[in-house]
Design a protein around this motif. Structure first.
Motif, PDB file in Angstrom:
ATOM      1  N   ASN A 109      -4.725   8.999   1.199  1.00  0.00           N
ATOM      2  CA  ASN A 109      -5.433   8.184   0.222  1.00  0.00           C
ATOM      3  C   ASN A 109      -4.348   7.344  -0.417  1.00  0.00           C
ATOM      4  O   ASN A 109      -3.232   7.836  -0.659  1.00  0.00           O
ATOM      5  CB  ASN A 109      -6.120   9.040  -0.829  1.00  0.00           C
ATOM      6  N   TYR A 110      -4.645   6.082  -0.699  1.00  0.00           N
ATOM      7  CA  TYR A 110      -3.588   5.208  -1.205  1.00  0.00           C
ATOM      8  C   TYR A 110      -4.141   4.228  -2.228  1.00  0.00           C
ATOM      9  O   TYR A 110      -5.352   3.980  -2.302  1.00  0.00           O
ATOM     10  CB  TYR A 110      -2.923   4.443  -0.063  1.00  0.00           C
ATOM     11  N   VAL A 111      -3.218   3.683  -3.039  1.00  0.00           N
ATOM     12  CA  VAL A 111      -3.548   2.665  -4.034  1.00  0.00           C
ATOM     13  C   VAL A 111      -2.609   1.491  -3.814  1.00  0.00           C
ATOM     14  O   VAL A 111      -1.392   1.674  -3.707  1.00  0.00           O
ATOM     15  CB  VAL A 111      -3.399   3.210  -5.473  1.00  0.00           C
ATOM     16  N   ILE A 112      -3.180   0.303  -3.745  1.00  0.00           N
ATOM     17  CA  ILE A 112      -2.411  -0.933  -3.609  1.00  0.00           C
ATOM     18  C   ILE A 112      -2.266  -1.558  -4.988  1.00  0.00           C
ATOM     19  O   ILE A 112      -3.236  -1.618  -5.749  1.00  0.00           O
ATOM     20  CB  ILE A 112      -3.131  -1.930  -2.663  1.00  0.00           C
ATOM     21  N   GLU A 113      -1.087  -2.021  -5.320  1.00  0.00           N
ATOM     22  CA  GLU A 113      -0.854  -2.701  -6.597  1.00  0.00           C
ATOM     23  C   GLU A 113      -1.521  -4.074  -6.510  1.00  0.00           C
ATOM     24  O   GLU A 113      -1.200  -4.865  -5.610  1.00  0.00           O
ATOM     25  CB  GLU A 113       0.654  -2.825  -6.839  1.00  0.00           C
ATOM     26  N   PRO A 114      -2.500  -4.383  -7.387  1.00  0.00           N
ATOM     27  CA  PRO A 114      -3.311  -5.591  -7.197  1.00  0.00           C
ATOM     28  C   PRO A 114      -2.545  -6.908  -7.280  1.00  0.00           C
ATOM     29  O   PRO A 114      -2.831  -7.827  -6.518  1.00  0.00           O
ATOM     30  CB  PRO A 114      -4.360  -5.516  -8.311  1.00  0.00           C
ATOM     31  N   SER A 115      -1.576  -7.023  -8.168  1.00  0.00           N
ATOM     32  CA  SER A 115      -0.926  -8.325  -8.346  1.00  0.00           C
ATOM     33  C   SER A 115       0.071  -8.650  -7.232  1.00  0.00           C
ATOM     34  O   SER A 115       0.262  -9.810  -6.894  1.00  0.00           O
ATOM     35  CB  SER A 115      -0.232  -8.398  -9.703  1.00  0.00           C
ATOM     36  N   THR A 116       0.691  -7.650  -6.632  1.00  0.00           N
ATOM     37  CA  THR A 116       1.695  -7.916  -5.596  1.00  0.00           C
ATOM     38  C   THR A 116       1.200  -7.594  -4.195  1.00  0.00           C
ATOM     39  O   THR A 116       1.780  -8.049  -3.214  1.00  0.00           O
ATOM     40  CB  THR A 116       2.971  -7.088  -5.849  1.00  0.00           C
ATOM     41  N   GLY A 117       0.165  -6.764  -4.091  1.00  0.00           N
ATOM     42  CA  GLY A 117      -0.335  -6.362  -2.778  1.00  0.00           C
ATOM     43  C   GLY A 117       0.543  -5.315  -2.107  1.00  0.00           C
ATOM     44  O   GLY A 117       0.402  -5.051  -0.927  1.00  0.00           O
ATOM     45  N   MET A 118       1.455  -4.701  -2.876  1.00  0.00           N
ATOM     46  CA  MET A 118       2.345  -3.669  -2.317  1.00  0.00           C
ATOM     47  C   MET A 118       1.715  -2.292  -2.464  1.00  0.00           C
ATOM     48  O   MET A 118       0.905  -2.051  -3.358  1.00  0.00           O
ATOM     49  CB  MET A 118       3.690  -3.685  -3.028  1.00  0.00           C
ATOM     50  N   LEU A 119       2.117  -1.400  -1.577  1.00  0.00           N
ATOM     51  CA  LEU A 119       1.651  -0.018  -1.625  1.00  0.00           C
ATOM     52  C   LEU A 119       2.309   0.668  -2.813  1.00  0.00           C
ATOM     53  O   LEU A 119       3.533   0.741  -2.904  1.00  0.00           O
ATOM     54  CB  LEU A 119       2.001   0.697  -0.317  1.00  0.00           C
ATOM     55  N   LEU A 120       1.499   1.176  -3.744  1.00  0.00           N
ATOM     56  CA  LEU A 120       2.025   1.751  -4.978  1.00  0.00           C
ATOM     57  C   LEU A 120       2.096   3.269  -4.931  1.00  0.00           C
ATOM     58  O   LEU A 120       3.093   3.866  -5.295  1.00  0.00           O
ATOM     59  CB  LEU A 120       1.158   1.306  -6.158  1.00  0.00           C
ATOM     60  N   THR A 121       1.012   3.918  -4.463  1.00  0.00           N
ATOM     61  CA  THR A 121       0.946   5.379  -4.434  1.00  0.00           C
ATOM     62  C   THR A 121       0.170   5.811  -3.200  1.00  0.00           C
ATOM     63  O   THR A 121      -0.804   5.157  -2.821  1.00  0.00           O
ATOM     64  CB  THR A 121       0.226   5.918  -5.688  1.00  0.00           C
ATOM     65  N   ALA A 122       0.609   6.926  -2.599  1.00  0.00           N
ATOM     66  CA  ALA A 122      -0.119   7.496  -1.463  1.00  0.00           C
ATOM     67  C   ALA A 122      -0.058   9.015  -1.552  1.00  0.00           C
ATOM     68  O   ALA A 122       0.949   9.574  -1.994  1.00  0.00           O
ATOM     69  CB  ALA A 122       0.465   7.015  -0.141  1.00  0.00           C
ATOM     70  N   TRP A 123      -1.141   9.649  -1.160  1.00  0.00           N
ATOM     71  CA  TRP A 123      -1.229  11.102  -1.144  1.00  0.00           C
ATOM     72  C   TRP A 123      -1.480  11.549   0.283  1.00  0.00           C
ATOM     73  O   TRP A 123      -2.482  11.165   0.899  1.00  0.00           O
ATOM     74  CB  TRP A 123      -2.398  11.575  -2.010  1.00  0.00           C
ATOM     75  N   ILE A 124      -0.590  12.364   0.831  1.00  0.00           N
ATOM     76  CA  ILE A 124      -0.800  12.942   2.168  1.00  0.00           C
ATOM     77  C   ILE A 124      -1.919  13.968   2.032  1.00  0.00           C
ATOM     78  O   ILE A 124      -1.876  14.833   1.151  1.00  0.00           O
ATOM     79  CB  ILE A 124       0.490  13.592   2.700  1.00  0.00           C
TER      80      ILE A 124
END
Length: 138
Positions: A109-124
């Motif tokens: 499961n992951y969250v993308i940082e909205p302003s930059t489009g970079m991967l911010l957090t991921a949970w294995i």
């Protein structure tokens, strides 16, 4: 010099253990027995999957993450940059250092940082978490 040595000799020292033994002779043996019989700290923690539930943010999506380097990854087959403060969590919810998983793929499961489009957090994910429905990237 004599005054200093006199001060050292008359200085009050903490004699709490002596007073405790005098008050309760078996108290130290109880403390020692409790310390020796208690399970180690690592065994006192509840292993993941026995009642622990991770709550993911509503914005978290499901996908397959392949870590290519400490700054580059592939998410659902597309190249993506990882944010400078990117956090990758293990199934036990501890932080995973990115350099230790280079070349590996995970269902996350992951969250993308909205302003930059970079991967911010991921949970294995564990198998049970992966079986639960979650929206995928569009």
């Amino acid at each position: 010099m004599r005054a200093f040595s006199h001060w050292i000799n008359t200085m009050q020292r903490c004699d709490f253990p002596r007073r405790l033994r005098a008050a309760r002779p078996g108290a130290w043996s109880l403390v020692l027995a409790a310390a020796l019989c208690a399970p180690p700290l690592w065994a006192q923690q509840v292993p993941f999957g026995l009642g622990n539930v991770r709550n993911f943010p509503e914005a978290a999506l499901r996908g397959k993450l392949a870590v290519l380097s400490t700054v580059d990854a592939e998410l659902n087959g597309r190249a993506i940059r990882m944010a400078p403060g990117m956090r990758l969590f293990s199934p036990q919810n501890s932080l995973v250092m990115l350099h230790t998983v280079i070349g590996q793929s995970f269902k996350v499961n992951y969250v993308i940082e909205p302003s930059t489009g970079m991967l911010l957090t991921a949970w294995i994910l564990t198998e049970a978490e992966a079986a639960q429905p979650r929206p995928a990237a569009k």
